[in-house]
Design an enzyme around this catalytic site. Structure first.
Site, PDB file in Angstrom:
ATOM      1  N   SER A   7       0.795  -1.326   0.153  1.00 54.23           N
ATOM      2  CA  SER A   7      -0.029   0.198  -0.056  1.00 54.23           C
ATOM      3  C   SER A   7       0.897   1.351   0.121  1.00 54.23           C
ATOM      4  O   SER A   7       1.556   1.520   0.799  1.00 54.23           O
ATOM      5  CB  SER A   7      -1.110   0.061   1.336  1.00 54.23           C
ATOM      6  OG  SER A   7      -1.564   1.275   1.342  1.00 54.23           O
ATOM      7  N   HIS A  32      -0.517  -1.374  -4.214  1.00 52.36           N
ATOM      8  CA  HIS A  32      -1.921  -0.807  -4.071  1.00 52.36           C
ATOM      9  C   HIS A  32      -2.012   0.445  -3.915  1.00 52.36           C
ATOM     10  O   HIS A  32      -1.471   1.124  -3.045  1.00 52.36           O
ATOM     11  CB  HIS A  32      -2.292  -1.575  -2.240  1.00 52.36           C
ATOM     12  CG  HIS A  32      -3.896  -1.534  -2.378  1.00 52.36           C
ATOM     13  ND1 HIS A  32      -4.470  -2.628  -2.595  1.00 52.36           N
ATOM     14  CD2 HIS A  32      -4.537  -0.634  -1.409  1.00 52.36           C
ATOM     15  CE1 HIS A  32      -5.753  -2.253  -2.016  1.00 52.36           C
ATOM     16  NE2 HIS A  32      -5.639  -1.022  -1.392  1.00 52.36           N
ATOM     17  N   ASP A  34      -4.561   3.270  -3.140  1.00 51.98           N
ATOM     18  CA  ASP A  34      -5.701   3.962  -2.105  1.00 51.98           C
ATOM     19  C   ASP A  34      -6.130   5.061  -2.702  1.00 51.98           C
ATOM     20  O   ASP A  34      -5.654   6.411  -2.383  1.00 51.98           O
ATOM     21  CB  ASP A  34      -5.624   4.023  -1.024  1.00 51.98           C
ATOM     22  CG  ASP A  34      -5.355   2.634  -0.178  1.00 51.98           C
ATOM     23  OD1 ASP A  34      -6.178   1.520  -0.445  1.00 51.98           O
ATOM     24  OD2 ASP A  34      -4.297   2.166   0.607  1.00 51.98           O
ATOM     25  N   MET A  36      -8.843   7.995  -2.418  1.00 47.96           N
ATOM     26  CA  MET A  36      -9.819   8.706  -1.485  1.00 47.96           C
ATOM     27  C   MET A  36     -10.225   9.916  -1.850  1.00 47.96           C
ATOM     28  O   MET A  36      -9.616  10.825  -2.205  1.00 47.96           O
ATOM     29  CB  MET A  36      -9.160   8.584  -0.257  1.00 47.96           C
ATOM     30  CG  MET A  36      -8.490   7.157   0.403  1.00 47.96           C
ATOM     31  SD  MET A  36      -7.857   7.264   2.138  1.00 47.96           S
ATOM     32  CE  MET A  36      -7.178   5.840   2.139  1.00 47.96           C
ATOM     33  N   HIS A  65      -7.632   0.839  -5.716  1.00 39.83           N
ATOM     34  CA  HIS A  65      -8.680   0.700  -4.739  1.00 39.83           C
ATOM     35  C   HIS A  65      -9.318   2.107  -4.614  1.00 39.83           C
ATOM     36  O   HIS A  65      -9.008   2.870  -4.081  1.00 39.83           O
ATOM     37  CB  HIS A  65      -8.049   0.208  -3.190  1.00 39.83           C
ATOM     38  CG  HIS A  65      -9.111   0.214  -2.403  1.00 39.83           C
ATOM     39  ND1 HIS A  65      -8.476  -0.313  -1.138  1.00 39.83           N
ATOM     40  CD2 HIS A  65     -10.389   0.016  -2.341  1.00 39.83           C
ATOM     41  CE1 HIS A  65      -9.723  -0.666  -0.169  1.00 39.83           C
ATOM     42  NE2 HIS A  65     -10.828  -0.303  -0.940  1.00 39.83           N
ATOM     43  N   MET A  67     -11.630   4.128  -3.058  1.00 35.91           N
ATOM     44  CA  MET A  67     -12.639   4.595  -2.041  1.00 35.91           C
ATOM     45  C   MET A  67     -13.349   5.768  -2.265  1.00 35.91           C
ATOM     46  O   MET A  67     -13.086   6.911  -1.572  1.00 35.91           O
ATOM     47  CB  MET A  67     -11.449   4.638  -0.741  1.00 35.91           C
ATOM     48  CG  MET A  67     -10.845   3.289  -0.363  1.00 35.91           C
ATOM     49  SD  MET A  67      -9.925   3.480   1.017  1.00 35.91           S
ATOM     50  CE  MET A  67      -8.877   2.182   0.861  1.00 35.91           C
ATOM     51  N   MET A 136     -12.233  -5.325   3.869  1.00 39.20           N
ATOM     52  CA  MET A 136     -11.414  -4.758   4.735  1.00 39.20           C
ATOM     53  C   MET A 136     -11.390  -5.167   6.127  1.00 39.20           C
ATOM     54  O   MET A 136     -12.381  -5.722   6.862  1.00 39.20           O
ATOM     55  CB  MET A 136     -11.984  -3.448   4.765  1.00 39.20           C
ATOM     56  CG  MET A 136     -12.125  -2.477   3.470  1.00 39.20           C
ATOM     57  SD  MET A 136     -10.480  -2.217   2.888  1.00 39.20           S
ATOM     58  CE  MET A 136      -9.886  -0.824   3.975  1.00 39.20           C
ATOM     59  N   GLY A 141     -10.013   4.495   4.884  1.00 41.75           N
ATOM     60  CA  GLY A 141      -9.757   6.030   5.028  1.00 41.75           C
ATOM     61  C   GLY A 141      -8.452   6.348   5.614  1.00 41.75           C
ATOM     62  O   GLY A 141      -7.960   7.532   5.145  1.00 41.75           O
ATOM     63  N   PHE A 142      -7.689   5.743   6.652  1.00 43.49           N
ATOM     64  CA  PHE A 142      -6.448   5.997   7.062  1.00 43.49           C
ATOM     65  C   PHE A 142      -5.681   4.644   7.076  1.00 43.49           C
ATOM     66  O   PHE A 142      -6.108   3.617   7.341  1.00 43.49           O
ATOM     67  CB  PHE A 142      -6.692   6.368   8.493  1.00 43.49           C
ATOM     68  CG  PHE A 142      -7.437   7.893   8.491  1.00 43.49           C
ATOM     69  CD1 PHE A 142      -6.934   9.118   8.474  1.00 43.49           C
ATOM     70  CD2 PHE A 142      -9.103   7.700   8.669  1.00 43.49           C
ATOM     71  CE1 PHE A 142      -7.490  10.198   8.312  1.00 43.49           C
ATOM     72  CE2 PHE A 142      -9.581   8.920   8.623  1.00 43.49           C
ATOM     73  CZ  PHE A 142      -9.037  10.270   8.515  1.00 43.49           C
ATOM     74  N   GLY A 144      -2.568   2.587   8.814  1.00 40.46           N
ATOM     75  CA  GLY A 144      -1.633   2.486  10.356  1.00 40.46           C
ATOM     76  C   GLY A 144      -2.621   2.185  11.432  1.00 40.46           C
ATOM     77  O   GLY A 144      -2.353   2.102  12.738  1.00 40.46           O
ATOM     78  N   ASP A 174      -7.229  -6.076   3.713  1.00 40.06           N
ATOM     79  CA  ASP A 174      -6.518  -5.126   3.579  1.00 40.06           C
ATOM     80  C   ASP A 174      -6.680  -4.156   5.020  1.00 40.06           C
ATOM     81  O   ASP A 174      -8.199  -4.038   5.276  1.00 40.06           O
ATOM     82  CB  ASP A 174      -7.112  -4.071   2.494  1.00 40.06           C
ATOM     83  CG  ASP A 174      -6.387  -2.664   2.491  1.00 40.06           C
ATOM     84  OD1 ASP A 174      -5.512  -2.617   3.108  1.00 40.06           O
ATOM     85  OD2 ASP A 174      -6.858  -1.914   1.512  1.00 40.06           O
ATOM     86  N   GLY A 175      -5.878  -3.905   5.742  1.00 41.06           N
ATOM     87  CA  GLY A 175      -5.704  -3.209   6.863  1.00 41.06           C
ATOM     88  C   GLY A 175      -5.231  -3.966   8.090  1.00 41.06           C
ATOM     89  O   GLY A 175      -5.580  -4.843   8.667  1.00 41.06           O
ATOM     90  N   GLY A 176      -4.439  -2.887   8.623  1.00 44.65           N
ATOM     91  CA  GLY A 176      -3.741  -3.738  10.169  1.00 44.65           C
ATOM     92  C   GLY A 176      -2.937  -4.958   9.858  1.00 44.65           C
ATOM     93  O   GLY A 176      -2.534  -5.720  10.859  1.00 44.65           O
ATOM     94  N   GLY A 196       1.089  -1.962   4.288  1.00 41.66           N
ATOM     95  CA  GLY A 196       1.485  -0.636   4.195  1.00 41.66           C
ATOM     96  C   GLY A 196       2.505  -0.328   5.233  1.00 41.66           C
ATOM     97  O   GLY A 196       3.681  -0.095   4.979  1.00 41.66           O
TER      98      GLY A 196
END
Length: 215
Positions: A7, A32, A34, A36, A65, A67, A136, A141-142, A144, A174-176, A196
Site C-alpha cells: 500500500s 496498492h 488507495d 480517496m 482501490h 474508496m 477490509m 480511510g487511514f 496504520g 486490507d488493513g492492519g 503498508g
C-alpha cells in the site's frame, strides 16, 4: 505462498519513484493505490495525475482501490492511467453487477470490496463474476490502523463459500496487516495481503516482504 500488495499510502511521497522502485525490487506482486475522495471515506489521498506519474516506474501490477463515491464515473480514467486491477466498494454504487462487468470490459481484473460491518450476503450474487473479493480489516480511510479481529471470521466464511460454490475468486485482506495479523488472515483463508505501514516503516522492509510472501 501469499501474494503481497504494497500500500503506497504509507510510502514517502517526496520520494515516490524511489519508493516504488525498491519495493518492487523487494518482491511485492501488486502496488496498492488507495484513491480517496473525502466523501466515501474521511480522507483525501491522490488521484489520476499521481497514478500517471507512477507509470515510468511500474513493474508490478497496479491495484487501484477506489474508496470513492460514484466509482462508475472513473473506471475508464483509472484504467487508462495503468490500473491492472480495479477495486470498487459494494457500499459505493447502486448497480454493483453492472459496474463489475464495466470493469471487466476494460480488460482490468474486477474486485469488490466490503467494509468490516458489511455482510458477505451483500455480494453473494456477484461472487461468480469477480476476480477478487477484498475484505477490509479496518474501517477505510487511514493507514496504520489496528486489525479488526472479527474480520478473520468473515475471511473464513468467504473461503468456505468459495469452496461450496466452486468459485475461483481470490480473497484479499486490507488493513492492519503486520507480522502477527498476516499469519492470522492467511490461516483464515486470505490469498492476498495488503500491507503498508508494516513494510514501509519497517527497519527491515525487504525482510518484511519476504516474511509475508512465505505465509
Amino acid at each position: 505462498m501469499a501474494v503481497i500488495s504494497a500500500s503506497l499510502l504509507a510510502c514517502d511521497f517526496a520520494r515516490l519513484g524511489e519508493e516504488i522502485t525498491w519495493i518492487q525490487n523487494a518482491g511485492v506482486d501488486f502496488l496498492h493505490l488507495d484513491v480517496m475522495d473525502g466523501a466515501f471515506v474521511p480522507n483525501i489521498s491522490f488521484g489520476i495525475p499521481v497514478i500517471k506519474s507512477m507509470l515510468p516506474y511500474k513493474k508490478a501490477l497496479f491495484d487501484a482501490h477506489l474508496m470513492i463515491e460514484r466509482p462508475e464515473n472513473y473506471i475508464d480514467a483509472v484504467r487508462a492511467c495503468g490500473a491492472d486491477i480495479i477495486t470498487v466498494h459494494a457500499e459505493a454504487t447502486k448497480h454493483l453487477h453492472r459496474l463489475v462487468y464495466r470493469i471487466k470490459e476494460t480488460g482490468a481484473m474486477a474486485v469488490v470490496a466490503l467494509n468490516p460491518a458489511t455482510p458477505l450476503s451483500t455480494v453473494e450474487d456477484v461472487l461468480d463474476d469477480v476476480d477478487l473479493l477484498l475484505l477490509m480489516s479496518v474501517n477505510p480511510g487511514f493507514g496504520g490502523q489496528k486489525y479488526i479481529e472479527s474480520v478473520s471470521q468473515k475471511i473464513g466464511k468467504a473461503a468456505r463459500l468459495r469452496e461450496q460454490r466452486g468459485a475461483s475468486f481470490k480473497i484479499e485482506v486490507d488493513g492492519g496487516i503486520d507480522g502477527n495479523t498476516a499469519a492470522v488472515a492467511a490461516r483464515a483463508g486470505a490469498d492476498i495481503l495488503v500491507a503498508g505501514t508494516y513494510i514501509f516503516r519497517n527497519s527491515d522492509p525487504e525482510g518484511a516482504v519476504s516474511f509475508l510472501k512465505s505465509l
